[in-house]
Structures are given as structure tokens and as C-alpha cells.
Scaffold this motif. Sequence first.
Motif, PDB file in Angstrom:
ATOM      1  N   UNK A 167      44.387 -43.920  -4.585  1.00 38.21           N
ATOM      2  CA  UNK A 167      45.156 -43.304  -3.518  1.00 38.21           C
ATOM      3  C   UNK A 167      44.826 -43.987  -2.203  1.00 38.21           C
ATOM      4  N   UNK A 168      45.844 -44.189  -1.410  1.00 38.43           N
ATOM      5  CA  UNK A 168      45.680 -44.801  -0.093  1.00 38.43           C
ATOM      6  C   UNK A 168      45.811 -43.727   0.987  1.00 38.43           C
ATOM      7  N   UNK A 169      45.267 -44.029   2.146  1.00 37.91           N
ATOM      8  CA  UNK A 169      45.385 -43.118   3.285  1.00 37.91           C
ATOM      9  C   UNK A 169      46.354 -43.723   4.292  1.00 37.91           C
ATOM     10  N   UNK A 170      47.139 -42.846   4.914  1.00 40.63           N
ATOM     11  CA  UNK A 170      48.124 -43.250   5.903  1.00 40.63           C
ATOM     12  C   UNK A 170      48.022 -42.318   7.101  1.00 40.63           C
ATOM     13  N   UNK A 171      48.205 -42.889   8.287  1.00 37.11           N
ATOM     14  CA  UNK A 171      48.261 -42.099   9.497  1.00 37.11           C
ATOM     15  C   UNK A 171      49.735 -41.952   9.862  1.00 37.11           C
TER      16      UNK A 171
ATOM     17  N   UNK B 168      55.672 -40.837  23.972  1.00 35.90           N
ATOM     18  CA  UNK B 168      54.250 -40.476  23.973  1.00 35.90           C
ATOM     19  C   UNK B 168      53.820 -40.052  22.575  1.00 35.90           C
ATOM     20  N   UNK B 169      52.587 -40.370  22.245  1.00 28.49           N
ATOM     21  CA  UNK B 169      51.993 -39.906  20.999  1.00 28.49           C
ATOM     22  C   UNK B 169      51.685 -38.428  21.166  1.00 28.49           C
ATOM     23  N   UNK B 170      52.313 -37.594  20.345  1.00 29.84           N
ATOM     24  CA  UNK B 170      52.171 -36.157  20.503  1.00 29.84           C
ATOM     25  C   UNK B 170      51.335 -35.489  19.433  1.00 29.84           C
ATOM     26  N   UNK B 171      51.084 -36.207  18.336  1.00 27.19           N
ATOM     27  CA  UNK B 171      50.292 -35.629  17.268  1.00 27.19           C
ATOM     28  C   UNK B 171      50.196 -36.583  16.104  1.00 27.19           C
ATOM     29  N   UNK B 172      49.461 -36.157  15.089  1.00 24.73           N
ATOM     30  CA  UNK B 172      49.266 -37.027  13.929  1.00 24.73           C
ATOM     31  C   UNK B 172      48.906 -36.203  12.706  1.00 24.73           C
ATOM     32  N   UNK B 173      49.109 -36.808  11.566  1.00 26.06           N
ATOM     33  CA  UNK B 173      48.579 -36.307  10.296  1.00 26.06           C
ATOM     34  C   UNK B 173      47.913 -37.480   9.599  1.00 26.06           C
ATOM     35  N   UNK B 174      46.783 -37.228   8.994  1.00 26.40           N
ATOM     36  CA  UNK B 174      46.149 -38.173   8.094  1.00 26.40           C
ATOM     37  C   UNK B 174      46.470 -37.674   6.695  1.00 26.40           C
ATOM     38  N   UNK B 175      47.161 -38.512   5.918  1.00 26.72           N
ATOM     39  CA  UNK B 175      47.569 -38.093   4.578  1.00 26.72           C
ATOM     40  C   UNK B 175      47.060 -39.081   3.541  1.00 26.72           C
ATOM     41  N   UNK B 176      46.991 -38.615   2.322  1.00 27.78           N
ATOM     42  CA  UNK B 176      46.634 -39.466   1.201  1.00 27.78           C
ATOM     43  C   UNK B 176      47.839 -39.495   0.269  1.00 27.78           C
ATOM     44  N   UNK B 177      48.225 -40.692  -0.135  1.00 28.12           N
ATOM     45  CA  UNK B 177      49.395 -40.854  -0.988  1.00 28.12           C
ATOM     46  C   UNK B 177      49.172 -42.037  -1.925  1.00 28.12           C
ATOM     47  N   UNK B 178      49.830 -42.042  -3.080  1.00 31.40           N
ATOM     48  CA  UNK B 178      49.626 -43.141  -4.017  1.00 31.40           C
ATOM     49  C   UNK B 178      50.149 -44.483  -3.518  1.00 31.40           C
ATOM     50  N   UNK B 179      51.172 -44.455  -2.646  1.00 28.39           N
ATOM     51  CA  UNK B 179      51.739 -45.709  -2.135  1.00 28.39           C
ATOM     52  C   UNK B 179      52.572 -45.420  -0.889  1.00 28.39           C
ATOM     53  N   UNK B 180      53.091 -46.484  -0.293  1.00 31.14           N
ATOM     54  CA  UNK B 180      53.878 -46.345   0.940  1.00 31.14           C
ATOM     55  C   UNK B 180      55.120 -45.493   0.716  1.00 31.14           C
TER      56      UNK B 180
ATOM     57  N   UNK C  27      55.538 -42.968  -1.227  1.00 26.50           N
ATOM     58  CA  UNK C  27      55.135 -41.560  -1.212  1.00 26.50           C
ATOM     59  C   UNK C  27      54.793 -41.109   0.207  1.00 26.50           C
ATOM     60  N   UNK C  28      54.150 -41.973   0.987  1.00 27.17           N
ATOM     61  CA  UNK C  28      53.835 -41.646   2.385  1.00 27.17           C
ATOM     62  C   UNK C  28      55.122 -41.495   3.197  1.00 27.17           C
ATOM     63  N   UNK C  29      56.101 -42.355   2.938  1.00 31.00           N
ATOM     64  CA  UNK C  29      57.394 -42.247   3.618  1.00 31.00           C
ATOM     65  C   UNK C  29      58.094 -40.941   3.250  1.00 31.00           C
ATOM     66  N   UNK C  30      58.001 -40.550   2.000  1.00 29.44           N
ATOM     67  CA  UNK C  30      58.613 -39.294   1.566  1.00 29.44           C
ATOM     68  C   UNK C  30      57.964 -38.106   2.276  1.00 29.44           C
ATOM     69  N   UNK C  31      56.634 -38.143   2.421  1.00 31.70           N
ATOM     70  CA  UNK C  31      55.943 -37.083   3.161  1.00 31.70           C
ATOM     71  C   UNK C  31      56.392 -37.066   4.621  1.00 31.70           C
ATOM     72  N   UNK C  32      56.373 -38.228   5.245  1.00 29.66           N
ATOM     73  CA  UNK C  32      56.759 -38.322   6.665  1.00 29.66           C
ATOM     74  C   UNK C  32      58.198 -37.875   6.880  1.00 29.66           C
TER      75      UNK C  32
ATOM     76  N   UNK D  26      54.424 -44.680  10.376  1.00 32.03           N
ATOM     77  CA  UNK D  26      53.559 -44.556   9.216  1.00 32.03           C
ATOM     78  C   UNK D  26      52.692 -45.798   9.176  1.00 32.03           C
ATOM     79  N   UNK D  27      51.379 -45.607   9.280  1.00 35.51           N
ATOM     80  CA  UNK D  27      50.465 -46.729   9.362  1.00 35.51           C
ATOM     81  C   UNK D  27      49.381 -46.607   8.299  1.00 35.51           C
ATOM     82  N   UNK D  28      49.234 -47.615   7.404  1.00 39.92           N
ATOM     83  CA  UNK D  28      48.166 -47.538   6.415  1.00 39.92           C
ATOM     84  C   UNK D  28      46.789 -47.670   7.072  1.00 39.92           C
ATOM     85  N   UNK D  29      45.829 -46.964   6.502  1.00 43.83           N
ATOM     86  CA  UNK D  29      44.445 -47.038   6.957  1.00 43.83           C
ATOM     87  C   UNK D  29      43.756 -48.183   6.220  1.00 43.83           C
TER      88      UNK D  29
END
Length: 118
Positions: A1-5, A77-89, A91-96, A111-114
Motif C-alpha cells: 500500500x502506498x500513502x498519498x497526501x 490557498x491550501x485549506x486542508x489535507x488528508x493523508x490516505x493509504x491506497x493500493x495505487x494512484x 485508488x487514491x484518485x477515486x478517494x479524492x 493528489x501527491x504520493x508520499x
Amino acid sequence: MAKYLLLIYGNEQIWESMSEQDRKEVGAAHAAFTAAAGDAVLAGHELLPTTTATTLRGSASGRPTPTDGPFPEAKEALGGYYLVEAPDLDAALALAGRLPEVAVGHSGVEIRPINEPG
């Protein structure tokens, strides 16, 4: 699993002009996002306005100099963030894609990979 911001950007003036009901609806949408994402969400927070920000910048002396606010070139402006774990980009795009900010014209989500060592 990868992490994405998931970095949530938006127009602060529009946010500040929203009614209390509109803000409650956005809050409910974020609660629905975190419920749907479940354990994939590792962390997340709304940030205070950029008027509360301090930026450290390099100087000729080699010592960082604090200045008020974020980088002035930013249009949103950057107003907030989530750190998520997803199997791939994908899946991260689907979450976002479930975040309310992707459905309005005055904001967006980056969406930025960690980069994790090892």
C-alpha cells in the motif's frame, strides 16, 4: 500500500463568504468522505486561514527569515489535507473524487504520493 497526501485548495474569499448552512453541508460531506474511506484515511485536518500562516524564507545571510503568510504567487490557498493509504494512484484518485471540493469551480484537490524511504 502506498500513502498519498490529498491537498485541498480553494478560494478563501469564497469560503469566508459561505453561509453557516453551506459550511455545515461541506462539513457533512467531509464526514461522509471519512466514513466511506474508512481505514484508508490516516490523518486529516482543516487549516486555519492564510492570514495566520508564517513562512520561512532563505536569506543572503544563510539564516531563515520568517514572513507573514504563504507564498504570494499562490492563487488558491491550501485549506486542508488528508493523508490516505491506497493500493495505487487510481485508488487514491477515486478517494479524492469523493471530496466535496472537486465538485465546485473555486477549489480543487492535488493528489501527491508520499516518498517513503526503503
